[in-house]
Write a protein that holds these residues in place. Structure first.
Motif, short mmCIF file in Angstrom:
data_model
loop_
_atom_site.label_atom_id
_atom_site.label_comp_id
_atom_site.label_asym_id
_atom_site.label_seq_id
_atom_site.Cartn_x
_atom_site.Cartn_y
_atom_site.Cartn_z
N GLU A 25 0.91 -1.25 -0.07
CA GLU A 25 0.09 0.00 0.12
C GLU A 25 0.86 1.21 0.07
O GLU A 25 0.47 2.26 -0.75
CB GLU A 25 -0.86 0.10 1.17
N GLU A 77 2.19 2.03 -3.30
CA GLU A 77 1.28 2.37 -4.22
C GLU A 77 0.92 4.00 -3.74
O GLU A 77 0.67 4.74 -4.85
CB GLU A 77 -0.02 1.71 -4.07
N PHE A 78 1.19 4.31 -2.39
CA PHE A 78 0.80 5.71 -2.11
C PHE A 78 2.06 6.54 -2.70
O PHE A 78 1.77 7.72 -3.13
CB PHE A 78 0.85 5.76 -0.64
N LYS A 89 3.92 6.10 -5.21
CA LYS A 89 3.49 6.64 -6.74
C LYS A 89 2.61 7.29 -7.17
O LYS A 89 2.72 8.43 -7.87
CB LYS A 89 3.38 4.80 -7.15
N TYR A 90 1.56 7.02 -5.96
CA TYR A 90 0.41 8.13 -6.37
C TYR A 90 0.78 9.52 -6.13
O TYR A 90 0.49 10.49 -6.83
CB TYR A 90 -0.78 7.60 -5.47
N ASN A 99 2.96 10.69 -8.78
CA ASN A 99 2.18 11.38 -10.10
C ASN A 99 1.57 12.80 -9.76
O ASN A 99 1.36 13.50 -10.60
CB ASN A 99 1.36 10.27 -10.45
N PHE A 100 1.13 13.04 -8.42
CA PHE A 100 0.57 14.20 -8.17
C PHE A 100 1.31 15.21 -8.20
O PHE A 100 1.00 16.30 -8.78
CB PHE A 100 -0.21 13.90 -6.41
N LYS A 126 3.66 15.69 -10.22
CA LYS A 126 4.01 16.06 -11.71
C LYS A 126 2.90 17.03 -12.34
O LYS A 126 3.04 17.46 -13.20
CB LYS A 126 4.17 14.76 -12.59
N LEU A 127 1.92 16.80 -11.62
CA LEU A 127 0.79 17.70 -11.97
C LEU A 127 0.80 19.24 -11.95
O LEU A 127 1.87 19.62 -11.13
CB LEU A 127 -0.56 17.57 -11.30
N ARG A 184 -3.89 22.02 -11.06
CA ARG A 184 -4.46 20.75 -10.86
C ARG A 184 -4.25 20.13 -9.30
O ARG A 184 -5.11 19.56 -8.77
CB ARG A 184 -3.80 19.40 -11.88
N GLU A 204 -7.11 19.04 -6.91
CA GLU A 204 -7.13 17.74 -6.21
C GLU A 204 -6.94 17.74 -4.66
O GLU A 204 -7.89 16.88 -3.85
CB GLU A 204 -5.93 16.69 -6.68
N LYS A 233 -10.63 18.41 -3.74
CA LYS A 233 -11.41 17.49 -3.79
C LYS A 233 -11.36 16.32 -2.68
O LYS A 233 -12.39 15.51 -2.24
CB LYS A 233 -11.03 17.09 -5.31
N GLN A 234 -10.01 16.08 -2.41
CA GLN A 234 -9.93 15.12 -1.29
C GLN A 234 -10.43 15.65 -0.03
O GLN A 234 -10.86 14.67 0.73
CB GLN A 234 -8.20 14.88 -1.06
N LYS A 266 -14.02 14.99 -0.08
CA LYS A 266 -14.44 13.68 0.12
C LYS A 266 -14.33 13.16 1.76
O LYS A 266 -15.34 12.65 2.02
CB LYS A 266 -13.32 12.66 -0.44
N MET A 267 -13.47 13.81 2.22
CA MET A 267 -13.14 13.59 3.68
C MET A 267 -14.38 13.98 4.25
O MET A 267 -15.19 13.46 5.43
CB MET A 267 -12.01 14.16 4.28
#
Lengths: 592, 97
Positions: free
Chosen positions: B3, B6-7, B9-10, B13-14, B16-17, B21, B25, B28-29, B32-33
């Protein structure tokens, strides 16, 4: 030495023409006289208002790494020229009218004078700054096109105007574009002569003044002006003073026109593709120290060597002089020190003679007492006759009614007087091998291959200008490099739909161990870059969404949310993967 | 891949935005919370009592300025903090903490 008068006489000038040619103005004649390989020093002869001619010390352009241009020829002082012009107009130009050949319009005298100033600004080759505090007597400081003021020794009797000095040839050439007419005079035009000579204006008050404007009508058609002008080329050398001023106006107008043209190009440039190519030479510096001291020594040596027997040189206080002849052991001679007694003050002394000795100072190689012979000539003659190098000699100079002084002592005292010490020594040791490279995508640095890898140097200043040649730069590999040359060539290509700038620069790089390497890179900025940026943005977005989905699917947060969604579809929550997730989707909550 | 990988990598990629953006994001997060907490409160019958500040309105635009973005995040954090605390208070109770 052949004077200007003798030279003109030999060329067939009449006495009157010579008088006109020389005029009442001071002149400064520059001739090439290199002081060594790779140098660009010039010998200078001065002629003052009274016609007194004197050989001064050389003008030093040195190794001229900055490529300062100083053409040989005669130069005249702008201030003195303006005064002569005013005087001429007041005394001789009454009832005369000056026309611009190209426009056919009458030229106002005030405009001419102002134009002259403008030309002086753009055409000036030399500027004299006057005497210096450190060098007593007739020593002026000078600069060439604003570059590095140095010192030049004038002859004892020569006094020159300070200020800007411009090429006489440039001024004389300009005369051909104007006519100078006597006011109302019906005399027919002078027939066109066979020979074409410099000069333009007509004889004041002469019957040969040719076409003149009708009373109350100063307009002259172009053909008439052309004829008159051609005619005036022949005999009117005497009025040379007037033409340069008229020229000034013409040149000013030309400059303005060219600027307007440039502006139009710039407008076009908004739709222009620019391609730039630059060439550069870079030398690796092995060790670097500043060399002001060596340069100062060379300047003093060259100044003295450019002088001739009979000239005066400036002798600073502290220089030891000897009563003995040069073939005696001067260490046992009676001596004195310049500046310590009222009879031998520091200042100008006439060179009575010169003696070249071997390095030890024990053997005389050559001696010269004939006036006009330069010290450099004597030294060169001694070296050739003895088949030895310059550094195997020493030099003594006999000062009239004083005694002998040693060149080394003179140099030493001059440096002390100017407070230049050996601590100021700055020397750059460098190799001679060069690298050549062509690089595209140039911004401010260039990368080149060396034997040990790659090195990058920044060749553009922060203000966008290119680094000056001769500048020492530190490479990315930690080594020092000297930028020997940079040349930029820019090409514009008009495009109607794509605005793109391409810069392509060529660099020549030298390194102590390096072989010549050529690398080519091409850079496109603008349209291409923009298109690539859009592609990269899309890729980044896709990668992010992919990884976000992959990560979110396995989080406890998502697991819980999914469970809640399954348990109650009315919860209004996303499963976490919906990129449109928003609190507003939760029907019970507020919209945020 | 675990996990955390994955985090990582996530997040990579974030990174690089574009900044715009990233702001989008981040907001947005947080939403969601907040939605998650409100859903919990809904399920447990806890009435809404929401903090509100108009600074979050400024964060709706992708080209929001740095100042407006930070101010909006500051407000969101307080809303989330208060909502979560209220949920805990109503479900577990202060005495149990």
């Amino acid at each position: 030495m052949e004077t200007e008068y003798e030279k003109l006489k030999k060329e067939g000038y009449t006495e009157e023409e010579i008088e006109t040619k020389l005029g009442p103005m001071s002149r400064l004649s520059i001739d090439s006289s290199p002081m060594g390989q790779g140098r660009n020093d010039r010998s200078v002869t001065f002629t003052d208002k009274d016609g007194t001619v004197s050989r001064g010390s050389n003008i030093m352009v040195g190794y001229n790494r900055r490529n300062i241009q100083l053409p040989n020829g005669t130069y005249v002082g702008i201030e003195e020229f303006s005064r002569a012009m005013t005087k001429f107009l007041q005394e001789d130009a009454e009832n005369k009218v000056i026309f611009c050949k190209k426009t056919g319009k009458r030229v106002n005298i005030g405009e001419l004078v102002n134009g002259l100033r403008e030309v002086a600004k753009s055409q000036t080759g030399l500027e004299l700054h006057g005497t210096t505090d450190k060098m007593r007597g007739n020593a002026y400081e000078y600069s060439i096109k604003g570059e590095s003021a140095r010192r030049i020794l004038l002859g004892k009797k020569i006094q020159l105007d300070c200020g800007q000095w411009v090429s006489e040839e440039e001024l004389l050439n300009a005369m051909r574009d104007y006519v100078y007419l006597s006011a109302p005079d019906k005399t027919p035009p002078v027939p066109k002569p066979d020979s074409d000579q410099a000069g333009i204006s007509l004889e004041p008050g002469s019957d040969k003044t040719g076409i003149e404007p009708e009373p109350n009508n100063t307009r002259v058609d172009n053909q008439e002006i052309e004829d008159v002008t051609t005619t005036e080329h022949v005999n009117k050398r005497r009025k040379a003073k007037i033409a340069p001023i008229i020229l000034a106006t013409l040149l000013t107008a030309t400059i303005l026109l060219s600027m307007i043209g440039k502006r139009a190009d710039n407008i076009m440039a908004t739709r222009t593709e620019t391609t730039a190519t630059a060439g550069a030479a870079i030398t690796e510096v092995v060790e670097y120290r500043e060399d002001r001291y060596e340069e100062a020594i060379n300047n003093v040596l060259n100044s003295v060597q450019g002088s001739a027997v009979g000239d005066t040189i400036s002798v600073p206080p502290g220089v030891i002089y000897f009563y003995a002849s040069p073939n005696n052991d001067i260490s046992k001679s009676r001596t004195g020190i310049i500046g310590e007694t009222p009879e031998r003050p520091a200042g100008e002394y006439e060179i009575f003679g010169v003696s070249v000795l071997d390095k030890s100072g024990e053997r005389i190689l050559d001696t010269e007492f004939e006036k006009g012979t330069t010290i450099a000539d004597v030294v060169q003659r001694a070296c050739e006759n003895q088949n030895i190098d310059l550094d195997q000699t020493s030099l003594r100079i006999s000062l009239t009614n004083t005694g002998w002084i040693e060149m080394n002592d003179l140099v030493k005292k001059v440096l002390e007087n100017e407070e230049i010490t050996p601590d100021d020594v700055v020397t750059a040791y460098h190799s001679e091998q060069t690298y050549d490279a062509v690089q595209e995508d140039f911004t401010d640095s260039v990368t080149f291959k060396t034997e040990s890898g790659e090195a990058t140097i920044k060749v553009r200043n922060d203000d966008g200008s290119l680094v000056e040649t001769g500048t020492i730069l530190e490479g990315s590999d930690g080594k020092l490099y000297r930028l020997d040359d940079v040349e930029v060539e820019q090409k514009d290509t008009v495009t109607s739909y794509v605005e793109r700038t391409e810069e392509k620069r060529t660099f020549s790089v030298s390194n102590i161990e390096g072989n010549i390497e050529i690398a080519e890179v091409s850079l496109f900025v603008t349209a291409l870059a923009t298109a690539l940026a859009a592609i990269y943005d899309k890729r980044r977005e896709e990668e992010y969404e992919k990884s976000a989905k992959k990560y979110d699917n396995n989080t406890k947060f998502n697991e819980t949310v999914t469970h809640m969604s399954t348990a109650s579809t009315k919860a209004g929550l996303n499963n976490g993967n919906n990129e449109n997730a928003d609190t507003s989707e939760y029907t019970g909550g507020p919209r945020l | 891949m675990n996990e955390n990988e994955e985090f990582n990598k996530y997040v990579d990629n974030f990174k690089k935005l574009s900044t715009g953006r990233k702001k989008e994001e981040t907001i947005k997060q947080m939403k969601k919370m907040l939605a998650f907490i409100w859903a919990l409160k809904e399920k447990t019958g806890i009435p809404f009592s929401v903090l509100y500040n108009r600074e979050i309105i400024d964060a709706k635009d992708k080209t929001v300025s740095e100042d407006d973005f930070v101010e909006a995040v500051f407000v969101y954090i307080h809303i989330i903090k208060e909502a979560f605390a209220e949920y805990v208070d109503c479900t577990i109770g202060k005495e149990e903490l």
